[in-house]
Design an enzyme around this catalytic site. Sequence first.
Site, PDB file in Angstrom:
ATOM      1  N   THR A  40      58.049  45.373 -78.889  1.00  0.00           N
ATOM      2  CA  THR A  40      56.904  44.817 -78.143  1.00  0.00           C
ATOM      3  C   THR A  40      56.066  45.938 -77.524  1.00  0.00           C
ATOM      4  OG1 THR A  40      58.218  42.881 -77.652  1.00  0.00           O
ATOM      5  CG2 THR A  40      56.291  43.214 -76.269  1.00  0.00           C
ATOM      6  N   HIS A  43      53.853  47.297 -80.085  1.00  0.00           N
ATOM      7  CA  HIS A  43      52.660  46.446 -80.302  1.00  0.00           C
ATOM      8  C   HIS A  43      51.614  46.732 -79.231  1.00  0.00           C
ATOM      9  CE1 HIS A  43      54.134  43.965 -83.568  1.00  0.00           C
ATOM     10  NE2 HIS A  43      55.282  43.809 -82.936  1.00  0.00           N
TER      11      HIS A  43
END
Length: 345
Positions: A40, A43
């Site tokens: 994450t 990202h």
Amino acid sequence: MRTLAKVRREPGIWMTDSPKPQVGPNDVLIRIRKTAICGTDMHIFNWDEWSQKTIPVPMTVGHEYVGTVEAMGDEVRGLRIGQRVSGEGHIVCGHCRNCRAGRRHLCRNAVGVGVNRPGAFADFLVIPAENAFPIPDDIPDDVASILDPFGNAAHTALSFDLVGEDVLITGAGPIGIMAAAICRHVGARHVVITDRNPYRLELARKMGAHRAVNIDNESLAGIMPELNMVEGFDVGLEMSGVPAAFRQMLDVMNHGGKIAMLGIPPAESAIDWTKVIFKGLTIKGIYGREMYETWYKMIALLQGGLDLTPMITHRFDVAEYLEGFKAMGSGHSGKVVLDWSETRS
Ligand code: NAD
Ligand code: ZN
């Protein structure tokens, strides 16, 4: 204090100087010792479409960590100053139906540390005290810093009975590999994991997978006879987020098989539903960790001898965090841990 934050709406994460957060009556202030980089965070670093829609700017990021309790609010019970803790990254509302029933992982109003509110890549983090999870002394800092993703693996893998079962894991990312270790540890008959990345397949073997299959060179149907498998896999753990991998899994599941899905596909994707129907498959979606049963199980697995240390392939001082993100983005890594303890503000 030092933080790693998203300060601009463009690719990158920046070292910043921020005020120390305020501690409310039900909160703990955690002095961060080590953090780990999650997919994450990658990202968010890369500023993909999901991040652009989700991440407030500016905001401190990160949600995999271990630290010590530095201060706590007047209402907090059951923790002590100096205690080593990690923390559950989903902060729940406490008043929805599921929260009130004790199914907090199903809260419809959950807020994510380092995603929707300030995160753990900082000298100090404030979270509600109920989210802090005490770490027993025999669990080293490095391992404690990756309990969040280990919890994703544990929640997914322990969704179904694994003892004596043939398990297929699609996706040998850090979470898929840790899931393979869990399946092996609890007594699955065969643990087969797929990926296209030889480095990660090798790490999966090291962590206990019986067979690590590079789907670019080998077919699952081809390796089944080798393992004396006639009918198909009993349990599937989808941990790639790649639609093609899920389709491949559906092809080799036995009738009555059970699938837990953690991987997040990039968009809507099609499958052949007749395979689900005629095989009588059960599919369960997984989000986060069960609060706090998954945490309890993780500690028990580690204390029962599951060794996570080979998962941590890179360690950096936080000053070198860009090296850490580079290692994580290379595909040639397990978990990457950043050390915050060297210099203190
Ligand atoms: P990752 O991206 O590091 O791992 C995914 C792996 O899948 C990679 O190693 C990639 O090479 C592999 N892969 C690509 N194509 C494949 C194919 N066709 N067949 C098999 N493998 C293939 O991710 P991670 O950090 O290990 O997380 C795993 C997944 O879980 C990701 O999709 C992530 O977004 C998701 N996730 C979900 C939750 C949740 O709460 N549901 C929490 C954390 C992560
Ligand atoms: Zn709730």
